[in-house]
Design an enzyme around this catalytic site. Sequence first.
Site, PDB file in Angstrom:
ATOM      1  CG  ASN A 139      -6.843   9.341   3.866  1.00 27.26           C
ATOM      2  OD1 ASN A 139      -7.788  10.020   3.455  1.00 27.26           O
ATOM      3  ND2 ASN A 139      -6.605   9.149   5.157  1.00 27.26           N
ATOM      4  CD  GLU A 140      -6.608   2.463  -0.370  1.00 23.44           C
ATOM      5  OE1 GLU A 140      -5.374   2.521  -0.545  1.00 23.44           O
ATOM      6  OE2 GLU A 140      -7.169   1.456   0.097  1.00 23.44           O
ATOM      7  N   PRO A 141      -4.296   6.085  -2.828  1.00 23.31           N
ATOM      8  CG  PRO A 141      -2.719   4.842  -4.019  1.00 23.31           C
ATOM      9  CD  PRO A 141      -3.788   4.712  -2.957  1.00 23.31           C
TER      10      PRO A 141
END
Length: 273
Positions: free
Chosen positions: A164-166
């Site tokens: 879950n990236e920025p």
Amino acid sequence: MQSPDVVGMTHQTGPSMPVVRFREPADACKRVAAEIAALIRQRAAESRRCVLGLATGSTPIRVYRELIRMHREERLSFFNVVTFNLDEYYPIKPESAQSYHRFMSEHFFNHIDIIRSNVHLPKGTVELENVSGYCRDYEELILRSGGIDLQILGIGRTGHIGFNEPGAKRDSRTRLVRLDTVTRNDAVKDFGDLDRVPLLAITMGVETILQARRIRLLAFGEHKARIVQQAIENRISSALPATFLRGHRDAQYLVDYDAAQCLPPSFFGTPLQ
Ligand code: PGA
């Protein structure tokens, strides 16, 4: 095992987050392994299963090593254990050297008595048009197993948990995501060349992770110091997905001195004897 420092609690914007600081990464890993073993044994005594959320990467390897040791030397059985891994590159074949399927088999599953049908990792081989249905099924499987009792996490230099990236939303679920450039560059050490690092991955969502009853995030080394500080002190937002853990009722960071070096010394109080 060395005694850890007393727990620090965040006092910045948003809810607090307990952080336990250890002299050595091995001490933190032993602590988490002991907690997992106690949970597995407690559940076995009640004839219930224990559902673990597992992570890959260099950080949790020593947790798996310690659990394998307990299996061999202390008769810890994984017979009642069900596992769900956080993520997998997409597309990737399970037998590929960089796949998380292979990582988990080599570092953990091949060395314990877990029932193979109780092991779940997102598949990197699902046809693109079937991925969203597949992701829904993965969520369904977690729910049907009773939900995750304890989730192990690492933290990426982007502040990702799982992949879950920025930009990842608080209510996100298992899905196909695009990897951040920083994350892909960090994966060059495994793939050899940036062009070979997949652009995509399947990951549990932030919400999926937050539904685990306990969350233990491990972070070691100087290169994690800045992101650990930001995850603990910044405003809770999608800009840094790990900040969402601060709303959880039983999440804890276990860090070494290097990863804790950007946190103020007062944060940790007096070392325990
Ligand atoms: P690492 O990865 O354990 O290899 O540092 C952590 C992560 O990206 O979550």
